[in-house]
Design a protein around this motif. Structure first.
Motif, PDB file in Angstrom:
ATOM      1  N   TRP A  35       3.819  -0.600   3.952  1.00 26.25           N
ATOM      2  CA  TRP A  35       4.280   0.167   2.793  1.00 26.25           C
ATOM      3  C   TRP A  35       3.357  -0.017   1.589  1.00 26.25           C
ATOM      4  CZ3 TRP A  35       5.373  -2.504  -1.622  1.00 26.25           C
ATOM      5  CH2 TRP A  35       5.619  -3.874  -1.490  1.00 26.25           C
ATOM      6  N   THR A  36       2.590  -1.119   1.551  1.00 22.30           N
ATOM      7  CA  THR A  36       1.708  -1.351   0.410  1.00 22.30           C
ATOM      8  C   THR A  36       0.534  -0.381   0.373  1.00 22.30           C
ATOM      9  OG1 THR A  36       0.409  -3.000   1.610  1.00 22.30           O
ATOM     10  CG2 THR A  36       2.283  -3.802   0.300  1.00 22.30           C
ATOM     11  N   VAL A  37       0.177   0.197   1.518  1.00 16.91           N
ATOM     12  CA  VAL A  37      -0.922   1.160   1.573  1.00 16.91           C
ATOM     13  C   VAL A  37      -0.442   2.564   1.921  1.00 16.91           C
ATOM     14  CG1 VAL A  37      -2.715  -0.519   2.097  1.00 16.91           C
ATOM     15  CG2 VAL A  37      -1.390   0.483   3.959  1.00 16.91           C
ATOM     16  N   CYS A  38       0.856   2.723   2.054  1.00 17.52           N
ATOM     17  CA  CYS A  38       1.434   4.018   2.435  1.00 17.52           C
ATOM     18  C   CYS A  38       1.337   5.000   1.269  1.00 17.52           C
ATOM     19  CB  CYS A  38       2.889   3.843   2.851  1.00 17.52           C
ATOM     20  SG  CYS A  38       3.635   5.346   3.502  1.00 17.52           S
ATOM     21  N   SER A  39       1.071   6.247   1.604  1.00 16.98           N
ATOM     22  CA  SER A  39       0.958   7.278   0.562  1.00 16.98           C
ATOM     23  C   SER A  39       2.301   7.929   0.254  1.00 16.98           C
ATOM     24  CB  SER A  39      -0.049   8.344   1.002  1.00 16.98           C
ATOM     25  OG  SER A  39       0.389   8.948   2.199  1.00 16.98           O
ATOM     26  N   GLU A  40       3.326   7.580   0.986  1.00 16.40           N
ATOM     27  CA  GLU A  40       4.653   8.150   0.768  1.00 16.40           C
ATOM     28  C   GLU A  40       5.330   7.486  -0.426  1.00 16.40           C
ATOM     29  OE1 GLU A  40       5.975  10.705   2.605  1.00 16.40           O
ATOM     30  OE2 GLU A  40       4.023  10.779   3.597  1.00 16.40           O
ATOM     31  N   GLY A  41       5.864   8.281  -1.305  1.00 20.25           N
ATOM     32  CA  GLY A  41       6.538   7.765  -2.495  1.00 20.25           C
ATOM     33  C   GLY A  41       7.764   6.920  -2.189  1.00 20.25           C
ATOM     34  N   PRO A  42       8.653   7.375  -1.269  1.00 21.54           N
ATOM     35  CA  PRO A  42       9.859   6.575  -0.994  1.00 21.54           C
ATOM     36  C   PRO A  42       9.537   5.160  -0.499  1.00 21.54           C
ATOM     37  CG  PRO A  42      10.108   8.773  -0.078  1.00 21.54           C
ATOM     38  CD  PRO A  42       8.703   8.672  -0.591  1.00 21.54           C
ATOM     39  N   CYS A  43       8.465   5.018   0.265  1.00 26.33           N
ATOM     40  CA  CYS A  43       8.100   3.690   0.769  1.00 26.33           C
ATOM     41  C   CYS A  43       7.654   2.784  -0.373  1.00 26.33           C
ATOM     42  CB  CYS A  43       6.985   3.804   1.806  1.00 26.33           C
ATOM     43  SG  CYS A  43       7.450   4.713   3.290  1.00 26.33           S
ATOM     44  N   ARG A  44       6.844   3.326  -1.259  1.00 23.07           N
ATOM     45  CA  ARG A  44       6.352   2.511  -2.374  1.00 23.07           C
ATOM     46  C   ARG A  44       7.476   2.140  -3.334  1.00 23.07           C
ATOM     47  NH1 ARG A  44       2.513   5.862  -4.992  1.00 23.07           N
ATOM     48  NH2 ARG A  44       2.904   7.473  -3.473  1.00 23.07           N
ATOM     49  N   ARG A  45       8.394   3.091  -3.565  1.00 25.69           N
ATOM     50  CA  ARG A  45       9.507   2.785  -4.477  1.00 25.69           C
ATOM     51  C   ARG A  45      10.439   1.745  -3.883  1.00 25.69           C
ATOM     52  NH1 ARG A  45       9.080   8.290  -5.398  1.00 25.69           N
ATOM     53  NH2 ARG A  45      10.708   8.805  -3.900  1.00 25.69           N
ATOM     54  N   ALA A  46      10.738   1.875  -2.587  1.00 24.11           N
ATOM     55  CA  ALA A  46      11.671   0.950  -1.934  1.00 24.11           C
ATOM     56  C   ALA A  46      11.004  -0.376  -1.559  1.00 24.11           C
ATOM     57  CB  ALA A  46      12.250   1.606  -0.683  1.00 24.11           C
ATOM     58  N   LYS A  47       9.663  -0.419  -1.602  1.00 22.86           N
ATOM     59  CA  LYS A  47       8.893  -1.592  -1.188  1.00 22.86           C
ATOM     60  C   LYS A  47       9.232  -2.008   0.234  1.00 22.86           C
ATOM     61  CE  LYS A  47       7.956  -3.152  -5.794  1.00 22.86           C
ATOM     62  NZ  LYS A  47       7.937  -4.178  -6.762  1.00 22.86           N
ATOM     63  N   ARG A  48       9.363  -0.985   1.074  1.00 21.26           N
ATOM     64  CA  ARG A  48       9.593  -1.155   2.506  1.00 21.26           C
ATOM     65  C   ARG A  48       9.336   0.185   3.159  1.00 21.26           C
ATOM     66  NH1 ARG A  48      14.302   1.175   4.076  1.00 21.26           N
ATOM     67  NH2 ARG A  48      15.762   1.712   2.450  1.00 21.26           N
TER      68      ARG A  48
END
Length: 137
Positions: A35-48
Motif C-alpha cells: 500500500w505504500t507504493v500503491c497508486s490507489e487513493g483508498p489504499c493510501r488513505r486506509a494505510k492498508r
C-alpha cells in the motif's frame, strides 16, 4: 412487492470462497506494505490494501527481492507441515543459507562463462565492385 430471489447454496459458497481469497490477498499485500507504493487513493488513505488485492499482488510481487520471497515460501511451507514457529524460523534460516549458496555458485558460473566466452568476430561487409544500377528513361 416481490421477494428477492435467494441464491443457491453452491453460488453462495463460491462467493464466500472468492471473498475469503480476496481478504487473504489483501492481508498479504498489507503485510508486504504494498500500500505504500500503491497508486490507489483508498489504499493510501486506509494505510492498508483496500483495492483489488489480486491485481496489486501481480503488480508488485515481481519487485520483491528474491531472498525475501524464498524466506516467505520456506516459512509458509514449514507452518503448513505443522512445524512450530521456532522450527519454522530454523527452517527459513537453513533454506536461505542453501539458497544463498546456490545463488553464489550460479553467479560464479556465469562470471566464468563470460570470461571464457570468445569474442564474436564479424567479417567486414565488402561493397560490390561495380557501381549502383541506374536506369535511364
Amino acid at each position: 412487492m416481490k421477494k428477492p430471489k435467494r441464491q443457491s447454496t453452491k453460488l453462495q459458497k463460491t462467493d464466500d470462497a472468492a471473498a475469503a481469497k480476496l481478504a487473504y490477498r489483501r492481508k498479504m499485500n498489507t503485510g508486504f506494505l504494498f500500500w505504500t507504493v500503491c497508486s490507489e487513493g483508498p489504499c493510501r488513505r486506509a494505510k492498508r490494501c483496500a483495492g483489488d488485492g489480486e491485481a496489486c499482488f501481480q503488480r508488485w510481487w515481481p519487485h520483491v527481492p528474491e531472498e525475501f520471497k524464498q524466506s516467505i515460501r520456506a516459512a509458509i511451507d514449514g507452518l503448513r507441515r505443522g512445524l512450530s514457529p521456532e522450527e519454522a524460523v530454523n527452517q527459513v534460516e537453513s533454506k536461505l543459507a542453501e539458497w544463498n549458496e546456490i545463488d553464489a555458485r550460479m553467479a560464479q558460473e556465469e562470471e566464468e562463462e563470460e570470461q571464457n566466452a570468445k569474442p564474436v568476430v564479424r567479417e567486414p561487409v565488402i561493397a560490390p565492385a561495380h557501381g549502383p544500377r541506374v536506369r535511364s528513361l
